[in-house]
Design a protein around this motif. Structure first.
Motif, mmCIF file in Angstrom:
data_model
loop_
_atom_site.group_PDB
_atom_site.id
_atom_site.type_symbol
_atom_site.label_atom_id
_atom_site.label_comp_id
_atom_site.label_asym_id
_atom_site.label_seq_id
_atom_site.Cartn_x
_atom_site.Cartn_y
_atom_site.Cartn_z
ATOM 1 N N GLY A 172 9.595 47.102 -77.010
ATOM 2 C CA GLY A 172 9.914 48.081 -78.049
ATOM 3 C C GLY A 172 9.645 49.512 -77.616
ATOM 4 O O GLY A 172 10.130 50.445 -78.248
ATOM 5 N N ASP A 173 8.845 49.707 -76.545
ATOM 6 C CA ASP A 173 8.617 51.051 -76.029
ATOM 7 C C ASP A 173 9.898 51.571 -75.375
ATOM 8 O O ASP A 173 10.757 50.791 -74.961
ATOM 9 C CB ASP A 173 7.497 51.069 -74.979
ATOM 10 N N MET A 174 10.013 52.878 -75.270
ATOM 11 C CA MET A 174 11.145 53.518 -74.607
ATOM 12 C C MET A 174 10.621 54.324 -73.419
ATOM 13 O O MET A 174 9.745 55.172 -73.583
ATOM 14 C CB MET A 174 11.875 54.462 -75.571
ATOM 15 N N ILE A 175 11.136 54.040 -72.237
ATOM 16 C CA ILE A 175 10.804 54.797 -71.031
ATOM 17 C C ILE A 175 11.914 55.813 -70.815
ATOM 18 O O ILE A 175 13.091 55.465 -70.869
ATOM 19 C CB ILE A 175 10.683 53.869 -69.811
ATOM 20 N N GLU A 176 11.526 57.061 -70.571
ATOM 21 C CA GLU A 176 12.514 58.103 -70.271
ATOM 22 C C GLU A 176 12.085 58.824 -68.997
ATOM 23 O O GLU A 176 10.936 59.234 -68.858
ATOM 24 C CB GLU A 176 12.618 59.108 -71.413
ATOM 25 N N ASP A 179 15.624 46.391 -70.892
ATOM 26 C CA ASP A 179 15.960 46.956 -69.589
ATOM 27 C C ASP A 179 14.841 46.775 -68.560
ATOM 28 O O ASP A 179 15.100 46.681 -67.365
ATOM 29 C CB ASP A 179 16.256 48.458 -69.722
ATOM 30 N N VAL A 180 13.601 46.794 -69.043
ATOM 31 C CA VAL A 180 12.417 46.706 -68.191
ATOM 32 C C VAL A 180 11.443 45.730 -68.844
ATOM 33 O O VAL A 180 11.206 45.832 -70.053
ATOM 34 C CB VAL A 180 11.735 48.098 -68.067
ATOM 35 N N PRO A 181 10.869 44.791 -68.090
ATOM 36 C CA PRO A 181 9.876 43.875 -68.689
ATOM 37 C C PRO A 181 8.607 44.630 -69.081
ATOM 38 O O PRO A 181 8.240 45.612 -68.440
ATOM 39 C CB PRO A 181 9.569 42.883 -67.564
ATOM 40 N N GLU A 182 7.956 44.173 -70.160
ATOM 41 C CA GLU A 182 6.692 44.797 -70.528
ATOM 42 C C GLU A 182 5.649 44.479 -69.461
ATOM 43 O O GLU A 182 5.784 43.526 -68.703
ATOM 44 C CB GLU A 182 6.221 44.332 -71.913
ATOM 45 N N GLY A 183 4.616 45.311 -69.397
ATOM 46 C CA GLY A 183 3.558 45.074 -68.430
ATOM 47 C C GLY A 183 2.845 46.342 -68.041
ATOM 48 O O GLY A 183 2.961 47.377 -68.688
ATOM 49 N N ARG A 184 2.092 46.244 -66.956
ATOM 50 C CA ARG A 184 1.363 47.382 -66.398
ATOM 51 C C ARG A 184 2.079 47.798 -65.123
ATOM 52 O O ARG A 184 2.404 46.968 -64.275
ATOM 53 C CB ARG A 184 -0.079 46.987 -66.094
ATOM 54 N N TYR A 185 2.317 49.116 -64.998
ATOM 55 C CA TYR A 185 3.078 49.646 -63.866
ATOM 56 C C TYR A 185 2.397 50.868 -63.262
ATOM 57 O O TYR A 185 1.713 51.623 -63.960
ATOM 58 C CB TYR A 185 4.483 50.085 -64.307
ATOM 59 N N GLN A 186 2.645 51.054 -61.981
ATOM 60 C CA GLN A 186 2.367 52.307 -61.303
ATOM 61 C C GLN A 186 3.730 52.944 -61.079
ATOM 62 O O GLN A 186 4.607 52.329 -60.467
ATOM 63 C CB GLN A 186 1.671 52.061 -59.973
ATOM 64 N N VAL A 187 3.919 54.151 -61.600
ATOM 65 C CA VAL A 187 5.202 54.829 -61.436
ATOM 66 C C VAL A 187 5.045 55.910 -60.371
ATOM 67 O O VAL A 187 4.024 56.589 -60.308
ATOM 68 C CB VAL A 187 5.723 55.426 -62.772
ATOM 69 N N THR A 188 6.048 56.004 -59.517
ATOM 70 C CA THR A 188 6.063 57.034 -58.487
ATOM 71 C C THR A 188 7.460 57.641 -58.429
ATOM 72 O O THR A 188 8.448 56.949 -58.644
ATOM 73 C CB THR A 188 5.649 56.448 -57.118
ATOM 74 N N ASN A 189 7.516 58.944 -58.184
ATOM 75 C CA ASN A 189 8.840 59.568 -58.098
ATOM 76 C C ASN A 189 9.462 59.247 -56.752
ATOM 77 O O ASN A 189 8.771 59.046 -55.759
ATOM 78 C CB ASN A 189 8.770 61.068 -58.341
ATOM 79 N N THR A 190 10.778 59.166 -56.714
ATOM 80 C CA THR A 190 11.489 58.899 -55.465
ATOM 81 C C THR A 190 12.385 60.076 -55.088
ATOM 82 O O THR A 190 13.135 59.986 -54.131
ATOM 83 C CB THR A 190 12.324 57.603 -55.558
ATOM 84 N N GLY A 191 12.275 61.151 -55.843
ATOM 85 C CA GLY A 191 13.039 62.363 -55.541
ATOM 86 C C GLY A 191 12.074 63.514 -55.310
ATOM 87 O O GLY A 191 11.011 63.341 -54.718
ATOM 88 N N ASP A 192 12.436 64.670 -55.814
ATOM 89 C CA ASP A 192 11.607 65.867 -55.631
ATOM 90 C C ASP A 192 10.531 65.996 -56.698
ATOM 91 O O ASP A 192 9.713 66.894 -56.635
ATOM 92 C CB ASP A 192 12.481 67.120 -55.679
ATOM 93 N N GLY A 193 10.538 65.134 -57.679
ATOM 94 C CA GLY A 193 9.605 65.227 -58.800
ATOM 95 C C GLY A 193 10.377 65.162 -60.098
ATOM 96 O O GLY A 193 11.567 65.496 -60.135
ATOM 97 N N GLN A 226 17.179 56.667 -70.217
ATOM 98 C CA GLN A 226 16.249 56.020 -71.142
ATOM 99 C C GLN A 226 16.390 54.511 -70.999
ATOM 100 O O GLN A 226 17.507 54.001 -70.882
ATOM 101 C CB GLN A 226 16.530 56.434 -72.582
ATOM 102 N N TYR A 227 15.256 53.818 -71.049
ATOM 103 C CA TYR A 227 15.219 52.375 -70.829
ATOM 104 C C TYR A 227 14.337 51.724 -71.888
ATOM 105 O O TYR A 227 13.204 52.152 -72.106
ATOM 106 C CB TYR A 227 14.659 52.074 -69.435
ATOM 107 N N LEU A 228 14.853 50.678 -72.515
ATOM 108 C CA LEU A 228 14.128 49.970 -73.557
ATOM 109 C C LEU A 228 13.302 48.849 -72.920
ATOM 110 O O LEU A 228 13.840 47.993 -72.205
ATOM 111 C CB LEU A 228 15.105 49.389 -74.586
ATOM 112 N N VAL A 229 12.006 48.877 -73.197
ATOM 113 C CA VAL A 229 11.117 47.845 -72.669
ATOM 114 C C VAL A 229 11.366 46.545 -73.424
ATOM 115 O O VAL A 229 11.459 46.526 -74.642
ATOM 116 C CB VAL A 229 9.645 48.279 -72.793
ATOM 117 N N GLY A 230 11.496 45.475 -72.678
ATOM 118 C CA GLY A 230 11.817 44.171 -73.249
ATOM 119 C C GLY A 230 13.290 43.836 -73.083
ATOM 120 O O GLY A 230 13.676 42.675 -73.125
#
Length: 85
Positions: free
Chosen positions: A70-74, A21-35, A15-19
């Motif tokens: 304030g968003d949480m990425i998991e 651990d990760v800057p806020e913004g617009r992202y394209q997310v892609t998996n780097t494993g099997d999914g 889990q990563y807290l935006v602001g």
């Protein structure tokens, strides 16, 4: 969709807290494993992204989303966040 010049952000399962651990913004997310399952929750804990990233057999390919402080990425597996305009 235009990629920003910023370096991609690689995340492992967790889990990563935006602001913080990760800057806020617009992202394209892609998996780097099997999914993996990928979630983004707003600051009140409500899900705003709930998707399965995969290779087509399970889940979908990349996913584009906005996130604010304030968003949480998991993520349940490794992913790469590509900053985009």
């Amino acid at each position: 969709m235009v990629r920003k010049s910023e370096e991609p952000i690689e995340l492992i399962a967790g889990q990563y807290l935006v602001g913080t651990d990760v800057p806020e913004g617009r992202y394209q997310v892609t998996n780097t494993g099997d999914g993996t399952n990928f979630f983004v929750y707003d600051s009140s804990g409500m899900p705003i992204v709930n998707t399965i990233l995969g290779d087509g057999m399970v889940g979908t390919g990349d996913y584009v989303f906005f996130t604010t402080t304030g968003d949480m990425i998991e993520t349940l597996g490794p992913v790469k966040l590509l900053p985009i305009e």
